[in-house]
Write a protein that holds these residues in place. Structure first.
Motif, PDB file in Angstrom:
ATOM      1  N   LYS A 167      29.772  38.401  31.741  1.00 39.20           N
ATOM      2  CA  LYS A 167      28.901  39.541  32.019  1.00 39.20           C
ATOM      3  C   LYS A 167      29.376  40.823  31.342  1.00 39.20           C
ATOM      4  O   LYS A 167      28.557  41.651  30.935  1.00 39.20           O
ATOM      5  N   ALA A 168      30.683  41.039  31.233  1.00 36.63           N
ATOM      6  CA  ALA A 168      31.216  42.256  30.622  1.00 36.63           C
ATOM      7  C   ALA A 168      32.642  41.988  30.160  1.00 36.63           C
ATOM      8  O   ALA A 168      33.316  41.083  30.664  1.00 36.63           O
ATOM      9  N   VAL A 169      33.096  42.790  29.185  1.00 38.94           N
ATOM     10  CA  VAL A 169      34.425  42.608  28.598  1.00 38.94           C
ATOM     11  C   VAL A 169      35.061  43.986  28.426  1.00 38.94           C
ATOM     12  O   VAL A 169      34.373  44.975  28.132  1.00 38.94           O
ATOM     13  N   GLU A 170      36.374  44.035  28.618  1.00 41.10           N
ATOM     14  CA  GLU A 170      37.150  45.250  28.343  1.00 41.10           C
ATOM     15  C   GLU A 170      38.323  44.881  27.445  1.00 41.10           C
ATOM     16  O   GLU A 170      39.066  43.943  27.728  1.00 41.10           O
ATOM     17  N   LEU A 222      34.031  39.971  20.152  1.00 40.12           N
ATOM     18  CA  LEU A 222      33.579  39.533  21.472  1.00 40.12           C
ATOM     19  C   LEU A 222      32.138  39.962  21.740  1.00 40.12           C
ATOM     20  O   LEU A 222      31.334  39.190  22.273  1.00 40.12           O
ATOM     21  N   ALA A 223      31.806  41.192  21.382  1.00 43.05           N
ATOM     22  CA  ALA A 223      30.443  41.666  21.608  1.00 43.05           C
ATOM     23  C   ALA A 223      29.442  40.893  20.752  1.00 43.05           C
ATOM     24  O   ALA A 223      28.335  40.583  21.204  1.00 43.05           O
ATOM     25  N   VAL A 270      27.372  40.705  25.109  1.00 42.50           N
ATOM     26  CA  VAL A 270      27.561  41.425  26.366  1.00 42.50           C
ATOM     27  C   VAL A 270      28.140  42.800  26.036  1.00 42.50           C
ATOM     28  O   VAL A 270      28.706  43.008  24.965  1.00 42.50           O
ATOM     29  N   PRO A 271      28.019  43.770  26.948  1.00 45.56           N
ATOM     30  CA  PRO A 271      28.642  45.078  26.702  1.00 45.56           C
ATOM     31  C   PRO A 271      30.166  44.973  26.713  1.00 45.56           C
ATOM     32  O   PRO A 271      30.746  44.296  27.567  1.00 45.56           O
ATOM     33  N   VAL A 272      30.813  45.624  25.764  1.00 44.21           N
ATOM     34  CA  VAL A 272      32.273  45.593  25.630  1.00 44.21           C
ATOM     35  C   VAL A 272      32.786  47.023  25.680  1.00 44.21           C
ATOM     36  O   VAL A 272      32.306  47.892  24.949  1.00 44.21           O
ATOM     37  N   LYS A 273      33.770  47.251  26.541  1.00 46.32           N
ATOM     38  CA  LYS A 273      34.383  48.566  26.693  1.00 46.32           C
ATOM     39  C   LYS A 273      35.721  48.584  25.972  1.00 46.32           C
ATOM     40  O   LYS A 273      36.524  47.674  26.116  1.00 46.32           O
ATOM     41  N   ARG A 274      35.953  49.620  25.196  1.00 46.41           N
ATOM     42  CA  ARG A 274      37.223  49.805  24.494  1.00 46.41           C
ATOM     43  C   ARG A 274      38.001  50.888  25.219  1.00 46.41           C
ATOM     44  O   ARG A 274      37.601  52.051  25.260  1.00 46.41           O
ATOM     45  N   SER A 275      39.142  50.524  25.818  1.00 40.29           N
ATOM     46  CA  SER A 275      39.974  51.470  26.558  1.00 40.29           C
ATOM     47  C   SER A 275      41.319  51.618  25.872  1.00 40.29           C
ATOM     48  O   SER A 275      41.739  50.752  25.097  1.00 40.29           O
TER      49      SER A 275
END
Length: 368
Positions: free
Chosen positions: A199-202, A219-220, A225-230
């Motif tokens: 569902k989501a990736v960080e 990955l995206a 799926v939405p991917v967050k870069r932190s």
């Protein structure tokens, strides 16, 4: 064995190579490719050391092109080629030629390199630093089947990734992409163990590290799926966390060598995920000389599309009753519309449209 040549030509360099092979008793040429390294004096030693270590796996002729900067206007117009030929134990498992170009000849490095290429052998060009924005259009890059750059060495890595995507040509690759090969293999193997929907990736890693962006884009692109870069303190990539329909999957590497793979419902496992040196990265890139379609797809996904929120589904709307023509009363007077009547009229009950259920999409990572 080392042979120094001052103010020489490409023909004399070829003769020195033959002379060196005869002197050490190996007249036959047993190399599989030509590796051209385009660098400066500051980074030449490290690049040459990495190439020599990689030559034990891929025997090759290594040509190091160093463009010397002339200080005075008179020196800029004078052309000179200095060369250092290394064979035997001083050149790993192949041959090494260090070419120092002075003056105007530095603008025509391809004319110096072309006579020194191995016949009927593939050519790989590597820029450890200061790579051109379009490697395929560079005079030296045009001679190669594979062009290797490293966005990690640029001042603005994220902007460099966008430029690489715009100028991508089959055969281009990036050592920042090569660095995440173990991560991609480990994440694909983890998803093979669980039948789930991601569902989501960080993706977490240090700032100004393009490998983090490339892994997030991969990955995206693969999972849709939405991917967050932190950001983290590093070193390098530190963690990847996946939210799935069956629980969380996390690959956490805090010290740069040993990682922990966590899957809900399974015991944690320690996996070796050390940071590799440049020699290992170059050796991996020399194993395949065909275009990397997976890298191209991830690169073209675009850095600007990371951290984008998920697109909400369109809400269901009630059907709007069609307007009908006014009816006449028995006395011939038109019927007043309910909205204009002094007293509210009873309206026909409306039924809501049944929401359409979207079939679940099974999102799985594809191993490369």
């Amino acid at each position: 064995m080392k042979i120094d040549l001052t103010d020489t030509t490409a023909g004399k360099v070829n003769k020195a190579l033959v002379q060196g092979r005869r002197a050490i008793g190996t007249p036959a040429v047993g190399m599989v490719l030509t590796l051209v390294i385009v660098t400066d004096e500051e980074n030449a030693y490290d690049a040459l050391k990495a190439a020599e270590e990689a030559s034990h796996e891929h025997p090759s002729r290594t040509l190091v092109v160093i463009k010397r900067v002339s200080r005075s206007p008179r020196d800029r117009t004078a052309s000179r080629l200095d060369a250092e030929v290394r064979v035997g134990a001083d050149a790993g498992s192949g041959e090494t030629v260090i070419l120092r170009l002075h003056g105007e000849v530095a603008d025509h490095a391809d004319s110096v390199v072309l006579p020194l290429l191995l016949p009927d052998a593939p050519v790989v060009v590597w820029w450890p630093v200061n790579a051109p924005l379009d490697p395929a259009k560079d005079p030296l890059g045009a001679l190669a089947q594979r062009r290797v750059t490293d966005t990690y060495s640029s001042e603005q890595p994220v902007r460099e990734l966008s430029a690489r995507a715009d100028a991508y040509t089959p055969g281009d690759t990036d050592l920042s992409w090569t660095r995440i090969t173990p991560w991609r293999s480990m994440l694909a193997a983890a998803l093979d163990q669980v039948v789930c929907e991601v569902k989501a990736v960080e993706v977490e890693g240090e700032e100004f590290n393009p490998s983090c962006e490339l892994l997030a884009m991969w990955l995206a692109d693969r999972l849709d799926v939405p991917v967050k870069r932190s950001l983290s303190a590093g070193p390098g990539l530190t963690a990847v966390r996946l939210a799935t329909s069956e629980g969380a999957i996390a690959l956490d590497r805090a010290d740069g060598s040993l990682a922990t793979l966590s899957i809900d419902g399974q015991p944690d496992r320690a996996v070796a995920l050390k940071r590799r040196d440049t020699a290992e990265l170059i050796a991996e890139e020399l194993r395949r000389l065909d275009p990397d379609d997976t890298y191209a797809s991830a690169l073209r996904f675009g850095v600007e599309r990371l951290n984008a929120p998920a697109t909400p589904a369109a809400p269901a709307t009630e059907p709007v009753p069609e307007a009908s023509a006014p009816e006449a009363s028995p006395k011939g007077e038109p019927v007043t519309h309910p909205a204009a009547a002094p007293e509210p009229a009873a309206e026909a009950p409306t039924t809501e449209a049944a929401p359409q259920e979207r079939p679940p999409l099974k999102k799985r990572a594809k191993a490369t």
